[in-house]
Scaffold this motif. Structure first.
Motif, mmCIF file in Angstrom:
data_model
loop_
_atom_site.group_PDB
_atom_site.id
_atom_site.type_symbol
_atom_site.label_atom_id
_atom_site.label_comp_id
_atom_site.label_asym_id
_atom_site.label_seq_id
_atom_site.Cartn_x
_atom_site.Cartn_y
_atom_site.Cartn_z
ATOM 1 N N GLU A 297 0.616 -1.055 0.052
ATOM 2 C CA GLU A 297 0.012 0.206 0.170
ATOM 3 C C GLU A 297 1.110 1.667 -0.353
ATOM 4 O O GLU A 297 0.299 1.911 -0.024
ATOM 5 C CB GLU A 297 -1.028 0.204 0.908
ATOM 6 C CG GLU A 297 -2.080 -1.121 1.434
ATOM 7 C CD GLU A 297 -2.615 -0.963 2.305
ATOM 8 O OE1 GLU A 297 -3.853 -0.656 2.769
ATOM 9 O OE2 GLU A 297 -2.683 -0.279 3.535
ATOM 10 N N SER A 298 1.759 1.307 0.256
ATOM 11 C CA SER A 298 2.337 2.683 0.715
ATOM 12 C C SER A 298 4.237 1.596 1.072
ATOM 13 O O SER A 298 4.412 0.547 1.528
ATOM 14 C CB SER A 298 2.020 3.016 1.951
ATOM 15 O OG SER A 298 3.547 3.709 2.354
ATOM 16 N N ILE A 299 5.143 1.810 0.551
ATOM 17 C CA ILE A 299 6.232 2.166 0.975
ATOM 18 C C ILE A 299 7.166 3.331 1.116
ATOM 19 O O ILE A 299 7.128 4.270 -0.008
ATOM 20 C CB ILE A 299 7.136 1.050 -0.011
ATOM 21 C CG1 ILE A 299 9.032 0.463 0.381
ATOM 22 C CG2 ILE A 299 7.446 1.611 -1.811
ATOM 23 C CD1 ILE A 299 9.424 -0.735 -0.640
ATOM 24 N N THR A 300 7.768 4.106 1.958
ATOM 25 C CA THR A 300 8.858 5.497 2.329
ATOM 26 C C THR A 300 10.274 4.439 2.273
ATOM 27 O O THR A 300 10.470 3.240 3.336
ATOM 28 C CB THR A 300 8.039 6.092 3.279
ATOM 29 O OG1 THR A 300 7.767 5.280 4.249
ATOM 30 C CG2 THR A 300 7.040 6.896 2.607
ATOM 31 N N ARG A 301 11.523 5.054 2.159
ATOM 32 C CA ARG A 301 12.494 5.838 2.611
ATOM 33 C C ARG A 301 12.657 6.032 3.759
ATOM 34 O O ARG A 301 11.685 6.864 4.285
ATOM 35 C CB ARG A 301 13.423 5.656 1.428
ATOM 36 C CG ARG A 301 14.972 6.028 2.246
ATOM 37 C CD ARG A 301 15.703 6.808 1.394
ATOM 38 N NE ARG A 301 16.774 7.096 0.998
ATOM 39 C CZ ARG A 301 18.444 6.360 0.797
ATOM 40 N NH1 ARG A 301 17.425 5.921 -0.818
ATOM 41 N NH2 ARG A 301 19.319 6.091 0.714
ATOM 42 N N VAL A 302 12.983 5.460 5.117
ATOM 43 C CA VAL A 302 13.952 5.444 6.609
ATOM 44 C C VAL A 302 15.016 5.027 7.043
ATOM 45 O O VAL A 302 15.921 5.087 6.317
ATOM 46 C CB VAL A 302 13.001 4.622 7.264
ATOM 47 C CG1 VAL A 302 11.068 4.508 7.145
ATOM 48 C CG2 VAL A 302 13.002 3.097 7.122
ATOM 49 N N ASP A 303 15.447 5.811 7.831
ATOM 50 C CA ASP A 303 16.481 5.566 7.988
ATOM 51 C C ASP A 303 17.075 4.543 9.362
ATOM 52 O O ASP A 303 15.854 4.214 9.993
ATOM 53 C CB ASP A 303 16.810 6.679 8.702
ATOM 54 C CG ASP A 303 15.956 7.308 10.160
ATOM 55 O OD1 ASP A 303 15.308 6.703 10.845
ATOM 56 O OD2 ASP A 303 16.886 8.345 10.489
ATOM 57 N N LYS A 304 18.163 4.070 9.687
ATOM 58 C CA LYS A 304 18.087 2.618 10.422
ATOM 59 C C LYS A 304 17.366 2.801 12.282
ATOM 60 O O LYS A 304 17.010 1.912 12.716
ATOM 61 C CB LYS A 304 19.661 2.777 10.774
ATOM 62 C CG LYS A 304 19.966 1.780 11.396
ATOM 63 C CD LYS A 304 21.381 0.907 11.269
ATOM 64 C CE LYS A 304 21.762 0.300 11.769
ATOM 65 N NZ LYS A 304 21.612 0.298 13.646
ATOM 66 N N ASP A 305 17.152 4.356 12.189
ATOM 67 C CA ASP A 305 16.461 4.475 13.809
ATOM 68 C C ASP A 305 15.466 3.493 13.988
ATOM 69 O O ASP A 305 15.099 2.884 14.631
ATOM 70 C CB ASP A 305 16.189 6.029 14.111
ATOM 71 C CG ASP A 305 15.892 6.233 15.742
ATOM 72 O OD1 ASP A 305 16.811 6.288 15.837
ATOM 73 O OD2 ASP A 305 14.280 6.353 15.686
ATOM 74 N N ILE A 306 15.061 3.915 12.683
ATOM 75 C CA ILE A 306 13.298 3.487 12.552
ATOM 76 C C ILE A 306 13.395 1.798 12.521
ATOM 77 O O ILE A 306 12.813 1.327 12.992
ATOM 78 C CB ILE A 306 12.758 4.461 11.244
ATOM 79 C CG1 ILE A 306 12.428 5.901 11.903
ATOM 80 C CG2 ILE A 306 11.519 3.143 11.142
ATOM 81 C CD1 ILE A 306 11.585 6.854 10.475
ATOM 82 N N ARG A 307 14.196 1.413 11.561
ATOM 83 C CA ARG A 307 14.372 -0.137 11.467
ATOM 84 C C ARG A 307 14.360 -0.135 12.458
ATOM 85 O O ARG A 307 14.204 -1.866 12.642
ATOM 86 C CB ARG A 307 15.388 0.122 10.541
ATOM 87 C CG ARG A 307 15.587 -1.838 9.691
ATOM 88 C CD ARG A 307 15.689 -2.988 10.651
ATOM 89 N NE ARG A 307 16.504 -3.191 11.058
ATOM 90 C CZ ARG A 307 17.785 -3.159 11.211
ATOM 91 N NH1 ARG A 307 17.816 -3.812 10.007
ATOM 92 N NH2 ARG A 307 19.460 -3.247 11.180
ATOM 93 N N ASP A 308 15.658 0.200 13.469
ATOM 94 C CA ASP A 308 15.696 -0.701 14.662
ATOM 95 C C ASP A 308 14.461 -0.464 15.020
ATOM 96 O O ASP A 308 14.494 -1.628 16.256
ATOM 97 C CB ASP A 308 16.913 -0.097 15.724
ATOM 98 C CG ASP A 308 18.105 -0.130 15.006
ATOM 99 O OD1 ASP A 308 17.959 -0.634 13.781
ATOM 100 O OD2 ASP A 308 19.276 0.788 15.206
#
Lengths: 190, 411
Positions: free
Chosen positions: A129-140
């Motif tokens: 539905e949605s794919i956005t670029r994020v940073d490592k902080d959010i991945r963690d």
């Protein structure tokens, strides 16, 4: 669990689920007879799942099809790989994928689908539905969030109808998912 | 069997109408009906009462159910399904929704207020607003979770004199329940009308909480001023599919001087921002005073049509999701600027210098927000959170140790 009251729209929550657990899901069902009724997959840890929220690394994207073009993308978390698809029915998501350059961290919201290949293998893919670029902080943050949600499901599944059903349908030892969670967390730096 | 109490009751009713009657005679009639003819006592009482009423030319109760004498009760003491006698004041009359209904409105006494309905078939006298009436053998029923007083052909209505004025009790907003209520509150929000028949809808709040309100279009009714304080006497509170809503059409609305403290809401919700809804980003609002609706792409306001002297605003509409539950969040300009790191002026500049115009702002918002973990605080209505404070959450390493222990604990 999301209940439905007439008149008040309730959005189906997006489950946090690791790739390894999603890969093991087989059971899918529909709530209600209506064409618009939501469909679910049953997670082995015992929760129904209409939508997922995942964060990981986009490692590969591939454009496929001529007339009905769509993107196939691989998103990797500490436990395995998610297969993400964005087709012409998700034009916004498709454009988002088009702009992304792997490798990069992404957050994906989408609906899981169960497919059976002609040779009998079962595949789970996520219709994006949605794919956005994020940073490592959010991945963690997501790894912590997903670890907590998975442990919550393992620990509360005994008392719920969906939990009981998962125990009947899947013959996987819940301890295995506990181990998966531990190993996923162990990859983060303290 | 002892009939003296029943006889006493009947005789008092007759006496109250200014006639005298022999108690022993009543008792004998009752005994004859019950003992000889096997009539149930309640039915016997009704039979004797009606016979005497006819004899003295009093209004006859024709009610077929319920039976028996009914004691006068206060409105607060009524329960669903009862046949009752009450003395109450007609405090509001509302437009009749159907030809089957002669009159509807609200009656009140010192204890409570309640909606009433007079069926056309009741052939009842026309009730006047502001007068007190005694209603005998009216029926209490429930409609959409609130009690109603029904006046049918068996109900006798008499105007009664009443001393003193009626002071309605003000209910705190947090304590609202279906029925008829008086509240004092401030109009804290006005919403876009979702239906042709809605004159105004929005939210009213006091120190204890907030509730939605609606005014349906009707002649002589006026909109409330956002930001003003009102005392609202006898509004109806509906429970419609689990939502409480004040309908002000029946109410007497009195503007108040000054300001009051309102509950700004203390609900909070943390989760991932999973969807940015259309209508987020840079929007144009209708310039007509008190309207402020968001205009469509063609600068069309649903109420005031084409408006070319709009003003710009920034907002976020979207969904937060914690994996178990979801909340629709509405973030106004002040908080929005901080979250996406773009001011209103920057957004306008971006829109003016970009081929996609305002869509570019929407796309930037989406990239900046979707997938982020947010913590929002604000006032909640159903599952919509009107955000007054909001922040982006960050990775907290201390949670890792806890979770490792939890996962590893029983390995």
């Amino acid at each position: 669990m999301a209940g439905r009251r007439d008149g008040v729209f309730e959005r189906e929550p997006a489950r946090r689920v690791f790739a390894q657990e999603l890969k093991e899901s087989r059971v899918h069902f529909k709530e209600g007879q209506d064409e618009k009724s939501p469909s679910f997959i049953l997670l082995p840890t015992g929760a129904r799942c209409n939508r997922v929220f995942i964060a990981g690394t986009l490692t590969e994207k591939k454009k496929q099809g001529e007339q009905n073009m769509f993107y196939r993308a691989r998103v990797v978390d500490p436990t395995g790989t998610f297969f993400v698809m964005a087709g012409s029915y998700q034009p916004e998501a498709m454009q988002q994928v088009a702009r992304l350059e792997p490798p990069c961290f992404v957050a994906v919201v989408g609906k899981p689908n169960v497919y059976q290949t002609p040779d009998g293998a079962v595949l789970i893919s996520i219709r994006c539905e949605s794919i956005t670029r994020v940073d490592k902080d959010i991945r963690d943050q997501w790894v912590l969030d997903c670890a907590k949600a998975t442990l919550d499901r393992i620990e509360s599944s005994a008392g719920t109808p969906d939990g009981e059903r998962a125990r009947r349908e899947y013959t996987i030892d819940p301890g295995l998912f506990r181990k998966m969670v531990y190993e996923a967390l162990a990859q983060l730096k303290i | 069997m002892d009939f003296s109490h029943t006889a006493e009751r009947i005789s008092q009713k007759i006496t109250s109408h200014g006639h005298s009657v022999e108690k022993s005679g009543i008792e004998a009639k009752l005994r004859r009906l019950v003992d000889e003819f096997g009539v149930p006592p309640a039915e016997a009482e009704r039979t004797v009462m009606n016979e005497l009423a006819r004899e003295f030319g009093l209004p006859v109760s024709q009610g077929s159910g319920g039976g028996g004498a009914v004691e006068q009760k206060s409105l607060a003491a009524l329960a669903n399904g009862e046949w009752v006698t009450v003395e109450c004041k007609v405090v509001a009359l509302t437009a009749s929704p159907s030809p089957a209904i002669a009159q509807t409105g609200i009656v009140a006494d010192e204890s409570a207020a309640m909606r009433f309905v007079v069926w056309s078939r009741a052939n009842a006298p026309h009730l006047e607003e502001g007068k007190w009436y005694r209603l005998e053998s009216a029926v209490v029923d429930e409609y959409r979770g609130m009690l109603n007083l029904k006046v049918h052909s068996g109900t006798t209505i008499r105007e009664v004199p009443h001393e003193g004025s009626l002071k309605p009790k003000i209910t705190p907003v947090a304590g609202l329940a279906p029925g008829v209520t008086s509240v004092r509150g401030k109009v804290v929000q006005e919403w876009e009308a979702t239906h042709d028949r809605i004159l105004q809808s929005g939210m009213i709040a006091d120190e204890t909480g907030a509730a939605r309100f609606v005014i349906w279009k009707e002649e002589g009714l006026e909109r409330l001023n956002p930001g003003s304080v009102y005392t609202i006497y006898y509004a109806t509170v509906d429970d419609f599919n689990g939502r409480l809503s004040l309908t002000l059409n029946s109410a007497t609305v009195v503007p108040e001087e000054g300001d009051i403290e309102v509950n700004t809401g203390s609900e909070s919700f943390q989760g991932a921002f999973v969807h940015l809804a259309p209508g987020s980003g840079l929007v144009r609002r209708c310039p007509v005073e008190g309207c402020n609706r968001v205009l469509s792409r063609q600068n069309y306001c649903p109420v005031h049509e084409i408006q070319s002297r709009y003003h710009y605003d920034l907002r976020i509409k979207g969904w937060l999701d914690n994996g178990e539950e979801t909340r629709e969040i509405l973030v106004s300009r002040g908080q929005t600027e901080g979250l996406v790191g773009m001011s209103l002026d920057q957004a306008r500049e971006l829109a003016e210098n970009n081929p996609l115009g305002m869509d570019e702002v929407f796309l930037r918002f989406r990239e900046a927000l979707v997938g982020r973990y947010l913590s929002c605080r604000g006032r909640q209505i159903d599952n919509r959170l009107l955000v007054s404070a909001c922040e982006i959450l960050h990775y907290q390493p201390e949670q890792l140790a806890d979770l490792l222990n939890r996962a590893g604990g029983s390995l």
